[in-house]
Design a protein around this motif. Structure first.
Motif, PDB file in Angstrom:
ATOM      1  N   ARG A 134      56.979  56.189  71.535  1.00  0.00           N
ATOM      2  CA  ARG A 134      56.747  55.187  70.480  1.00  0.00           C
ATOM      3  C   ARG A 134      58.066  54.590  70.044  1.00  0.00           C
ATOM      4  O   ARG A 134      59.130  55.194  70.264  1.00  0.00           O
ATOM      5  CB  ARG A 134      56.028  55.834  69.302  1.00  0.00           C
ATOM      6  N   LEU A 135      57.980  53.418  69.412  1.00  0.00           N
ATOM      7  CA  LEU A 135      59.210  52.742  68.990  1.00  0.00           C
ATOM      8  C   LEU A 135      59.921  53.507  67.884  1.00  0.00           C
ATOM      9  O   LEU A 135      61.122  53.376  67.714  1.00  0.00           O
ATOM     10  CB  LEU A 135      58.886  51.322  68.527  1.00  0.00           C
ATOM     11  N   GLY A 136      59.163  54.298  67.122  1.00  0.00           N
ATOM     12  CA  GLY A 136      59.750  55.087  66.033  1.00  0.00           C
ATOM     13  C   GLY A 136      60.904  55.957  66.514  1.00  0.00           C
ATOM     14  O   GLY A 136      61.903  56.119  65.801  1.00  0.00           O
ATOM     15  N   GLY A 194      68.374  54.506  66.601  1.00  0.00           N
ATOM     16  CA  GLY A 194      69.199  53.357  66.218  1.00  0.00           C
ATOM     17  C   GLY A 194      69.731  53.482  64.806  1.00  0.00           C
ATOM     18  O   GLY A 194      70.929  53.262  64.555  1.00  0.00           O
ATOM     19  N   THR A 195      68.847  53.830  63.893  1.00  0.00           N
ATOM     20  CA  THR A 195      69.285  53.928  62.482  1.00  0.00           C
ATOM     21  C   THR A 195      70.287  55.079  62.317  1.00  0.00           C
ATOM     22  O   THR A 195      71.155  55.020  61.451  1.00  0.00           O
ATOM     23  CB  THR A 195      68.085  54.130  61.521  1.00  0.00           C
ATOM     24  N   GLU A 255      65.422  45.995  62.522  1.00  0.00           N
ATOM     25  CA  GLU A 255      65.209  44.706  63.201  1.00  0.00           C
ATOM     26  C   GLU A 255      66.098  44.593  64.443  1.00  0.00           C
ATOM     27  O   GLU A 255      65.681  44.055  65.465  1.00  0.00           O
ATOM     28  CB  GLU A 255      65.517  43.527  62.251  1.00  0.00           C
ATOM     29  N   THR A 256      67.325  45.108  64.324  1.00  0.00           N
ATOM     30  CA  THR A 256      68.260  45.048  65.464  1.00  0.00           C
ATOM     31  C   THR A 256      67.735  45.906  66.612  1.00  0.00           C
ATOM     32  O   THR A 256      67.748  45.469  67.776  1.00  0.00           O
ATOM     33  CB  THR A 256      69.657  45.551  65.033  1.00  0.00           C
ATOM     34  N   VAL A 257      67.251  47.102  66.285  1.00  0.00           N
ATOM     35  CA  VAL A 257      66.722  47.995  67.331  1.00  0.00           C
ATOM     36  C   VAL A 257      65.546  47.318  68.032  1.00  0.00           C
ATOM     37  O   VAL A 257      65.464  47.301  69.273  1.00  0.00           O
ATOM     38  CB  VAL A 257      66.280  49.354  66.734  1.00  0.00           C
TER      39      VAL A 257
END
Lengths: 209, 307
Positions: B68-70, B76-77, B84-86
């Protein structure tokens, strides 16, 4: 030596394929049973009860009755998802369902009222928004519905920061038959739920139909 | 007895060429490119916020291990990137993977990347996903496992990479063929259970249901007599698919009819992304014999049996 290895490899591939196809068929059968259980179909109504019972029994094989943390259930679910075989193939079947409409009533501080629909910039994304509305309309869980409506409301709010309060109205659209259409009748809208949002982004009250 | 055991293996492992991969790889590459471009302005809107968190929480109820994108957002965070950047980076990588698949550059890596990133987006956007996502996952899953590269890819020309076993080429094509047969059979069977497909009312409803109402209903109503015929034809085409697609005499007609059906769905309902992926899968699975390929350039090395 190499021949033996190739044969062994082929048997492994064949075993995987049989298991893979079995899972696909099983999930597809579940999808069909679900469609029969939800009806209406051309089958006698007694089949609905049978389909409901069988569907419950069939889902046991996929480990869906096991606790969420069960490794077998998690392994099966993960495999089904990564292979894209977690759902059946009963698109628009047995019948084409109606659809839902979400309208936002925007109240400005000067008393002005505007109406807004959830919008996206491309047709492809528009198809996805319809999927979202179907999910909002069909979910059995009020909390899920409320969170999803709130998500759409937040994006509307970003586009209209001056708005003081907002009301989200969810309704179902009934499509006319060919003869209805020829008689001049068009799609009808039936109110289902309404949510009031204030500037603090909190839904004040959910009003049921 | 031995012959009996060999027959199913012979069916599952026919000596195959890479013709079908030469259709599937660029076809899915094009599909991934169109998918990414069609969502470029709405990518962050559809895949961020509370909707994403809710979809991923519900997914966790089924399994914690579905990509999943999470996961990527958390990564990323952790390194100081904004959500938004990720998401934008994921979008760009998916587009790049689609382009690489189209030309056949780093085929295996591109196929894995395309499958993984698309899967992440499809699962995270569970509330906004529909049939096309399922079929893209299926196609990319088989593509990433298939013996890449094919002879039309850049990998073949520049890096001289060659798949070793023609039986495996045949096997993976067979997997796709069998899966398509199950898809159409069950899709057709479930449609047959609805009375609306026999009297044509489901055709009418599909075409006037927003947002599929591309054609004005006033024009549609002129052809109301065709609806029952179209409904029955769709049921027969789909349910009959596994029975008629294997026969050399009926394969061509069935494939053309199925592809025609998907083209009409794309034109009349605006579901061109769905139509494209279905046509790519069908033509890759059953089309190579109907399309002339340059046979002189095949240079597969069969695996030699040494006892």
């Amino acid at each position: 030596m190499k021949t033996g290895w190739v044969f062994c490899q082929n048997y492994v591939y064949a075993a995987w394929l049989i298991l893979h196809l079995l899972l696909i068929v099983w999930v597809s059968c579940l999808g069909t049973l679900q469609a029969v259980a939800q009806g209406p179909t051309i089958l006698p109504s007694s089949f609905r009860k049978f389909a409901k019972k069988t569907e419950g029994a069939a889902s046991i094989a996929l480990g869906r009755q096991l606790p969420g943390s069960n490794p077998l259930r998690e392994t099966l679910a993960t495999y089904l998802h990564v292979a894209g075989i977690e759902t059946g193939y009963s698109y628009f079947a047995p019948n084409v369902p109606g659809t839902y409409k979400l309208v936002f009533e925007l109240h400005y501080p000067d008393g002005r009222v505007e109406y807004e629909l959830p919008s996206v910039s491309s047709e492809a994304a528009g198809l996805r928004i319809v999927g979202l509305l179907d999910n909002i309309g069909r979910t059995r869980y009020d909390t899920v519905r409320e969170i999803l409506v709130k998500t759409v409301a937040q994006s509307i709010w970003q586009e209209h920061p001056d708005v003081k309060t907002m009301r989200a109205i969810l309704g179902s659209l009934s499509l006319p038959t060919v003869s209805d259409f020829e008689a001049g009748r068009r799609e009808s809208y039936e109110f289902l739920y309404a949510y009031d949002f204030t500037v603090q982004n909190e839904p004040a009250k959910a009003k049921d139909r | 007895m031995r012959a009996l055991r060999q027959r199913p293996l012979g069916f599952l492992f026919p000596i195959g060429t890479d013709d079908w991969l030469a259709i599937l790889r660029p076809g899915l590459g094009l599909q991934v490119i169109f998918y990414s471009l069609s969502l470029r302005n709405d990518w962050n809107y559809l895949l961020s916020g509370t909707g994403r968190e809710l979809a991923e929480a519900l997914l966790s109820l089924e399994s914690h291990f579905v990509p999943r994108l999470g996961w990527l957002v958390a990564l990323g965070t952790h390194t100081g990137l904004r959500v938004e950047t990720v998401l934008s980076i994921v979008w760009a990588c998916l587009l790049a993977a689609g382009c690489c698949l189209l030309v056949g550059l780093a085929c295996r890596l591109s196929a894995i990347l395309a499958w993984l990133l698309h899967l992440c987006a499809a699962k995270t956007g569970g509330f906004v996903s529909y049939g096309v996502d399922n079929f893209m996952t299926i196609g990319l899953f088989y593509l990433m496992l298939s013996p890449l590269p094919d002879r039309y890819s850049l990998d073949w020309r520049l890096r001289e990479l060659r798949p070793k076993d023609p039986h495996l080429l045949g096997f993976w094509r067979r997997v796709l063929q069998l899966h398509l047969c199950i898809i159409y059979f069950f899709s057709g069977l479930t449609k047959c259970l609805g009375s609306g497909w026999w009297d044509g009312s489901n055709i009418w409803r599909s075409l006037i249901r927003p947002p599929f109402n591309v054609i004005d209903p006033k024009i549609l109503v002129q052809g109301k007599l065709i609806f029952p015929i179209a409904g029955i034809v769709i049921c027969l085409l789909e349910t009959g698919y596994p029975f008629f697609i294997w026969n050399n005499k009926t394969r061509g007609v069935w494939l053309i009819c199925i592809c025609g059906m998907h083209i009409l769905i794309g034109l009349a309902m605006g579901m061109w992304l769905f139509s494209l992926v279905m046509i790519v899968l069908n033509v890759a699975a059953f089309g190579p014999e109907l399309i002339r390929f340059d046979r002189h350039r095949i240079s597969l090395r069969p695996q030699t049996a040494v006892s």
